[in-house]
Design a protein around this motif. Sequence first.
Motif, mmCIF file in Angstrom:
data_model
loop_
_atom_site.group_PDB
_atom_site.id
_atom_site.type_symbol
_atom_site.label_atom_id
_atom_site.label_comp_id
_atom_site.label_asym_id
_atom_site.label_seq_id
_atom_site.Cartn_x
_atom_site.Cartn_y
_atom_site.Cartn_z
ATOM 1 N N LEU A 154 0.811 -1.221 0.000
ATOM 2 C CA LEU A 154 0.000 0.000 0.000
ATOM 3 C C LEU A 154 0.849 1.278 0.000
ATOM 4 O O LEU A 154 0.630 2.177 -0.820
ATOM 5 C CB LEU A 154 -0.917 0.009 1.242
ATOM 6 N N SER B 115 1.487 3.674 -3.283
ATOM 7 C CA SER B 115 0.982 5.055 -3.206
ATOM 8 C C SER B 115 2.125 6.043 -3.443
ATOM 9 O O SER B 115 1.959 7.061 -4.125
ATOM 10 C CB SER B 115 0.339 5.321 -1.839
ATOM 11 N N THR C 109 -4.711 2.964 4.753
ATOM 12 C CA THR C 109 -6.070 2.432 4.692
ATOM 13 C C THR C 109 -5.965 1.015 5.238
ATOM 14 O O THR C 109 -4.869 0.561 5.566
ATOM 15 C CB THR C 109 -6.627 2.363 3.248
ATOM 16 N N GLU C 110 -7.090 0.308 5.304
ATOM 17 C CA GLU C 110 -7.042 -1.078 5.779
ATOM 18 C C GLU C 110 -6.647 -2.037 4.653
ATOM 19 O O GLU C 110 -6.539 -3.240 4.860
ATOM 20 C CB GLU C 110 -8.386 -1.477 6.412
ATOM 21 N N GLN C 111 -6.421 -1.499 3.441
ATOM 22 C CA GLN C 111 -6.033 -2.335 2.296
ATOM 23 C C GLN C 111 -4.530 -2.573 2.314
ATOM 24 O O GLN C 111 -3.784 -1.802 2.891
ATOM 25 C CB GLN C 111 -6.388 -1.632 0.978
ATOM 26 N N SER D 39 -3.233 -1.687 -4.087
ATOM 27 C CA SER D 39 -4.076 -0.880 -3.188
ATOM 28 C C SER D 39 -3.690 0.599 -3.131
ATOM 29 O O SER D 39 -4.408 1.408 -2.538
ATOM 30 C CB SER D 39 -4.024 -1.480 -1.779
ATOM 31 N N LEU E 157 -2.995 9.416 -1.462
ATOM 32 C CA LEU E 157 -2.984 8.918 -0.076
ATOM 33 C C LEU E 157 -2.337 9.904 0.909
ATOM 34 O O LEU E 157 -2.800 10.046 2.039
ATOM 35 C CB LEU E 157 -2.264 7.561 0.012
ATOM 36 N N ASP F 156 -17.132 0.803 11.973
ATOM 37 C CA ASP F 156 -15.838 1.489 11.912
ATOM 38 C C ASP F 156 -14.748 0.667 12.592
ATOM 39 O O ASP F 156 -13.611 0.637 12.138
ATOM 40 C CB ASP F 156 -15.942 2.892 12.510
ATOM 41 N N ARG G 202 -13.654 -2.018 10.148
ATOM 42 C CA ARG G 202 -12.782 -1.513 9.083
ATOM 43 C C ARG G 202 -11.337 -1.466 9.601
ATOM 44 O O ARG G 202 -10.412 -1.956 8.963
ATOM 45 C CB ARG G 202 -13.240 -0.121 8.634
ATOM 46 N N SER H 186 -7.215 -4.381 9.094
ATOM 47 C CA SER H 186 -5.860 -3.985 8.679
ATOM 48 C C SER H 186 -4.924 -5.188 8.663
ATOM 49 O O SER H 186 -5.175 -6.193 9.332
ATOM 50 C CB SER H 186 -5.325 -2.921 9.637
ATOM 51 N N ASP I 58 -9.800 15.126 9.117
ATOM 52 C CA ASP I 58 -10.941 14.249 8.811
ATOM 53 C C ASP I 58 -12.102 15.125 8.362
ATOM 54 O O ASP I 58 -12.023 16.363 8.412
ATOM 55 C CB ASP I 58 -11.337 13.406 10.038
ATOM 56 N N ARG J 101 -19.351 8.865 3.804
ATOM 57 C CA ARG J 101 -19.693 7.704 2.974
ATOM 58 C C ARG J 101 -20.974 7.988 2.205
ATOM 59 O O ARG J 101 -21.898 8.591 2.740
ATOM 60 C CB ARG J 101 -19.942 6.478 3.841
#
Length: 307
Positions: free
Chosen positions: A15, A19, A128-130, A135, A140, A224, A227, A231, A293, A301
């Motif tokens: 990831l 990125s 991210t959790e990817q 990914s 990012l 949440d 998610r 990870s 954020d 979302r």
Amino acid sequence: MSVIYDRVALIGLGLIASSMFWAIKRAGIAGEVTGFARSDETRAIAREIGLCDRVCESAREACEGADLVVLCVPVCAMGDVAADISPVLKPGATVSDVGSVKRAVIDAVAPHIPDGVHFVPAHPLAGTEQSGPGSGFAELFDNRWCLIVPEPDSDEDAVTRLEAFWKALGSNTERMDADHHDLVLAVTSHTPHLIAYTMVGVADDLRRVTDSEVIKYSAAGFRDFTRIAASDPTMWRDVFLTNKEATLEILGRFTEELFALQRAIRTGDGDHLHEYFTHTRAIRRGIIEAGQDTDAPDFGRAPRGKR
Ligand code: NAP
């Protein structure tokens, strides 16, 4: 933008590295970007999606002639990778990393950095959790912090250049001491992840007695947590193995606060609960005001069906 490093080598192509590659290309700040990942599968995917100008068959091959080498592997793998590439590092080159823990990475990597090569650890606070080579995305690091963690004897020019590099990738940079970094991250990232893992584990236990309703009626709070708890297991195992003291310190404080809230619930102390939640709401507002954020409902979302 002009070139900051002629040759950049990314070791580990997940990831963060992917990125970085897309952000480097967006900014046009490197002549050539080479890359290496340990598995044939990851290298094949990288070639297929055009990740890196040249995907190499060994970490050494990727690092030969590089002006900047960035170690983008899990924290516990950093030392072995540094030992492997050490003989081919170019005099005057900079070695950096993106590890989520800094003291352990410095202890593992610094002994393998030859004289005349600069070591400037760093940590982009973005993710991210990817995971994996597919990914990554160029945005990012936009408006995220990248903490630069120089040692007291780090070369100032090498540090300034790395800061310019991360700024060109979209980040804001700040310098921080390694131990302080590990404590700050224990509060802001590591312990929250552990709590999320625990909460999802508890819900999974409960699922067996609630006939899958935990998943079916999964509401925002729990969603949440899931998610975060999705990870990468290797990355997070390494974080807790290497940031042990700071995480245990923060977990101790967390447990005390949790007991106080538990007591307030048991004794019906509404004032305590209200005061506590008012205070935490103000912290959330501070994060949004700092641009870290969004205050859009449900974290921005899209509503169901419009994703
Ligand atoms: P990732 O997507 O899982 O990718 C990890 C890469 O490291 C893969 O290319 C993998 O190779 C390679 N690798 C794994 N174990 C290895 C080993 N033992 N020896 C050599 N290579 C190994 O991970 P990531 O999220 O990019 O994380 C990379 C680093 O960035 C970690 O140190 C992490 O702490 C830090 N970081 C992560 C985040 C985040 O949110 N994810 C944020 C900031 C910093 P194969 O694919 O061939 O297995």
